[in-house]
Design a protein around this motif. Sequence first.
Motif, PDB file in Angstrom:
ATOM      1  N   LEU A 188       0.878  -1.158   0.052  1.00  0.00           N
ATOM      2  CA  LEU A 188      -0.053  -0.135   0.081  1.00  0.00           C
ATOM      3  C   LEU A 188       0.830   1.137  -0.024  1.00  0.00           C
ATOM      4  N   LYS A 189       1.796   1.152   0.997  1.00  0.00           N
ATOM      5  CA  LYS A 189       2.968   2.411   1.006  1.00  0.00           C
ATOM      6  C   LYS A 189       3.406   2.351  -0.398  1.00  0.00           C
ATOM      7  N   GLN A 190       4.048   1.341  -1.040  1.00  0.00           N
ATOM      8  CA  GLN A 190       4.522   1.444  -2.042  1.00  0.00           C
ATOM      9  C   GLN A 190       3.850   2.083  -3.363  1.00  0.00           C
ATOM     10  N   PHE A 191       2.233   1.378  -3.288  1.00  0.00           N
ATOM     11  CA  PHE A 191       1.282   2.039  -4.220  1.00  0.00           C
ATOM     12  C   PHE A 191       1.070   3.353  -4.000  1.00  0.00           C
ATOM     13  N   ALA A 192       0.965   3.988  -2.885  1.00  0.00           N
ATOM     14  CA  ALA A 192       0.661   5.536  -2.589  1.00  0.00           C
ATOM     15  C   ALA A 192       1.786   6.174  -3.353  1.00  0.00           C
ATOM     16  N   TYR A 193       2.999   5.599  -2.916  1.00  0.00           N
ATOM     17  CA  TYR A 193       4.371   6.337  -3.546  1.00  0.00           C
ATOM     18  C   TYR A 193       4.459   6.514  -5.111  1.00  0.00           C
ATOM     19  N   ILE A 194       4.248   5.370  -5.707  1.00  0.00           N
ATOM     20  CA  ILE A 194       4.292   5.000  -6.972  1.00  0.00           C
ATOM     21  C   ILE A 194       3.276   5.909  -7.867  1.00  0.00           C
ATOM     22  N   LEU A 245       2.045  11.812  -1.132  1.00  0.00           N
ATOM     23  CA  LEU A 245       3.385  11.263  -1.370  1.00  0.00           C
ATOM     24  C   LEU A 245       3.973  11.521   0.017  1.00  0.00           C
ATOM     25  N   HIS A 246       3.999  12.871   0.691  1.00  0.00           N
ATOM     26  CA  HIS A 246       4.544  13.027   1.840  1.00  0.00           C
ATOM     27  C   HIS A 246       4.084  12.151   3.039  1.00  0.00           C
ATOM     28  N   PHE A 247       2.820  12.105   3.112  1.00  0.00           N
ATOM     29  CA  PHE A 247       1.830  11.258   3.987  1.00  0.00           C
ATOM     30  C   PHE A 247       2.386  10.030   3.915  1.00  0.00           C
ATOM     31  N   SER A 248       2.244   9.139   2.596  1.00  0.00           N
ATOM     32  CA  SER A 248       2.785   7.860   2.557  1.00  0.00           C
ATOM     33  C   SER A 248       4.279   7.583   3.096  1.00  0.00           C
ATOM     34  N   ARG A 249       5.160   8.721   3.059  1.00  0.00           N
ATOM     35  CA  ARG A 249       6.440   8.482   3.277  1.00  0.00           C
ATOM     36  C   ARG A 249       6.817   8.980   4.909  1.00  0.00           C
ATOM     37  N   LEU A 250       5.676   9.385   5.558  1.00  0.00           N
ATOM     38  CA  LEU A 250       5.864  10.068   6.750  1.00  0.00           C
ATOM     39  C   LEU A 250       6.403   8.873   7.781  1.00  0.00           C
ATOM     40  N   GLY A 251       7.426   9.277   8.469  1.00  0.00           N
ATOM     41  CA  GLY A 251       7.956   8.273   9.491  1.00  0.00           C
ATOM     42  C   GLY A 251       8.837   7.397   8.962  1.00  0.00           C
ATOM     43  N   ILE A 252       8.991   7.169   7.470  1.00  0.00           N
ATOM     44  CA  ILE A 252       9.939   6.001   7.168  1.00  0.00           C
ATOM     45  C   ILE A 252      11.439   6.218   7.694  1.00  0.00           C
ATOM     46  N   ASN A 253      11.916   7.504   7.819  1.00  0.00           N
ATOM     47  CA  ASN A 253      12.908   7.553   8.228  1.00  0.00           C
ATOM     48  C   ASN A 253      13.037   8.043   9.877  1.00  0.00           C
ATOM     49  N   LYS A 254      12.046   7.802  10.452  1.00  0.00           N
ATOM     50  CA  LYS A 254      11.925   8.328  11.757  1.00  0.00           C
ATOM     51  C   LYS A 254      13.066   7.947  12.825  1.00  0.00           C
ATOM     52  N   LYS A 255      13.584   8.872  13.579  1.00  0.00           N
ATOM     53  CA  LYS A 255      14.682   8.528  14.698  1.00  0.00           C
ATOM     54  C   LYS A 255      14.182   8.987  15.817  1.00  0.00           C
ATOM     55  N   ASN A 286      11.116  10.561  25.217  1.00  0.00           N
ATOM     56  CA  ASN A 286      11.773  10.114  24.062  1.00  0.00           C
ATOM     57  C   ASN A 286      10.698   9.869  22.998  1.00  0.00           C
ATOM     58  N   VAL A 287      10.795  10.653  21.870  1.00  0.00           N
ATOM     59  CA  VAL A 287      10.020  10.671  20.907  1.00  0.00           C
ATOM     60  C   VAL A 287      10.655  10.927  19.476  1.00  0.00           C
ATOM     61  N   TYR A 288       9.850  10.680  18.395  1.00  0.00           N
ATOM     62  CA  TYR A 288      10.292  10.745  17.075  1.00  0.00           C
ATOM     63  C   TYR A 288      10.387  12.145  16.764  1.00  0.00           C
ATOM     64  N   GLU A 289      11.372  12.890  16.935  1.00  0.00           N
ATOM     65  CA  GLU A 289      11.510  14.404  17.097  1.00  0.00           C
ATOM     66  C   GLU A 289      10.893  15.178  15.891  1.00  0.00           C
ATOM     67  N   ILE A 290      11.330  14.676  14.813  1.00  0.00           N
ATOM     68  CA  ILE A 290      10.791  15.798  13.609  1.00  0.00           C
ATOM     69  C   ILE A 290       9.159  15.225  13.376  1.00  0.00           C
TER      70      ILE A 290
END
Lengths: 345, 135
Positions: free
Chosen positions: A123-129, A182-192, A229-233
């Motif tokens: 689904l994520k890939q679909f949203a992205y593509i 696109l942004h929504f589908s990628r939200l949190g992909i690189n969360k730190k 402790n959170v995903y800051e961004i």
Amino acid sequence: MEKRKNLAELILENQELASKILIAHQELADELIKAKKEFSFLNEEKEKQVTELISENKKMSQDLLLAHQELALQNKEIEKRAAELIIANEELAFQNKEMEKRAADLIIINKELEQYAHANKELKQFAYIASHELKEPLRTIENFIQIINEDSLEKLDEKTVKYLRTIDNSTKRMTILINSLLHFSRLGINKKLSNVDCKEIIDSVVSDLAAIIKSSNATIEVSEMPKLNVYEIEFRQIFQNLISNAIKFHKKGSPPKIQIRSEKINENYRFSVSDNGIGIDPTHFDRVFDIFQRLHNTEEVFEGKGIGLAYCKKIVQMHEGEIWVESELGKGSTFYFTIFPISSV
Amino acid sequence: MKNKLTCIMLVDDDHNDNFFHEREIKKTNPSIIVIEKNTGLEALEYLKSKKVDKDMLPDLIFLDINMPGMNGWDFLQEYEQLDKELQSRVIIIMMTTSDNDDDIARAKTWSFVSDYITKPLTEEIMKGIIKKYFD
């Protein structure tokens, strides 16, 4: 004479014999007595031995009886324990079966989870593509509208120019929607994950929004804030969206008053952002968090993109929390969200 | 030492994009020659067939990533094998729809890739590139 002599001799001999017999008799009697004495002694010994034996025997038989009783008791105990063991064994076998069943269940659940993860990834890939592929033809439309604007505008009549503007606006809006998706589908992909001071986060958001805060005359009050402790961004974006919404949807003529609070409830932290804005109809309380659900059909196409609260919901869920709103039309809204800190510091 | 920008190669399968990008390039300088190649392979064959200093070689290549057949990444791999002198004369800039961090990071792994921009190429972007890389 002879006869006399013989008689005397015979008498003598007799006497001798008699004395000999007497002696022998006495000796015999002595011996008898002695033997008798010895015998009686022996007898006594024997009797004593027999008594001892009897007593020993008695004791032994008593001991044996005792031992037997004990053994019988032990036997019973063992039997009891064996019965218990059988029960325990049966229980174990049952538990084992249950475990096997549960293991089988877990395998099924695991498979299901894998399928979900796979579907989610797809689904994520679909949203992205989809967003990616959609951008290309859209860009072509935008580019060619620009070419018409630059080269051929004077050849068009007024109506056609108006139509072209409509196409241009829709295209621009679609570009925004696709970029948001696109942004929504990628939200949190690189969360730190990092340890942040929520007060500092809010301060930096407020300083980023300084321009609209100033122009709208907004006041922002922030209560004591924890370090978490959170995903800051992503976490920062919740405040960014809620504060800018609170300013955006203010009542005409009354400057926005925003209060930001935090409260520790059990292991969770509950934050709230309250405003004195236009408020939300209770029938829309759930819908506001869905993607592209704009409640205010404004003429300003580019303002509410209808995605800010959907972002917030997704980010809050990333922190195992919940988000909801309490509001009264015309009086203002309070957005609440909870954060389960990965490990609170 | 900066070169003069006389020739640009667009490596992109999208004709509409190429058409638009050529327009934007020519806005900055109408005399720039624009060569259009629609696959990585075509671009590579062109570069292989030309002799450095004798023929028309691009000073700048705008390279798309998503192309049928040999895509942008494949092209970079083949390009690396080309004549080093040729490589030293050409500036390569990735130009694609994707603003994906992974793609940007991947582009950076190639030392001879100078930049990464997202479509569309505009007159403004083009001016910036000329300022940065050319006389």
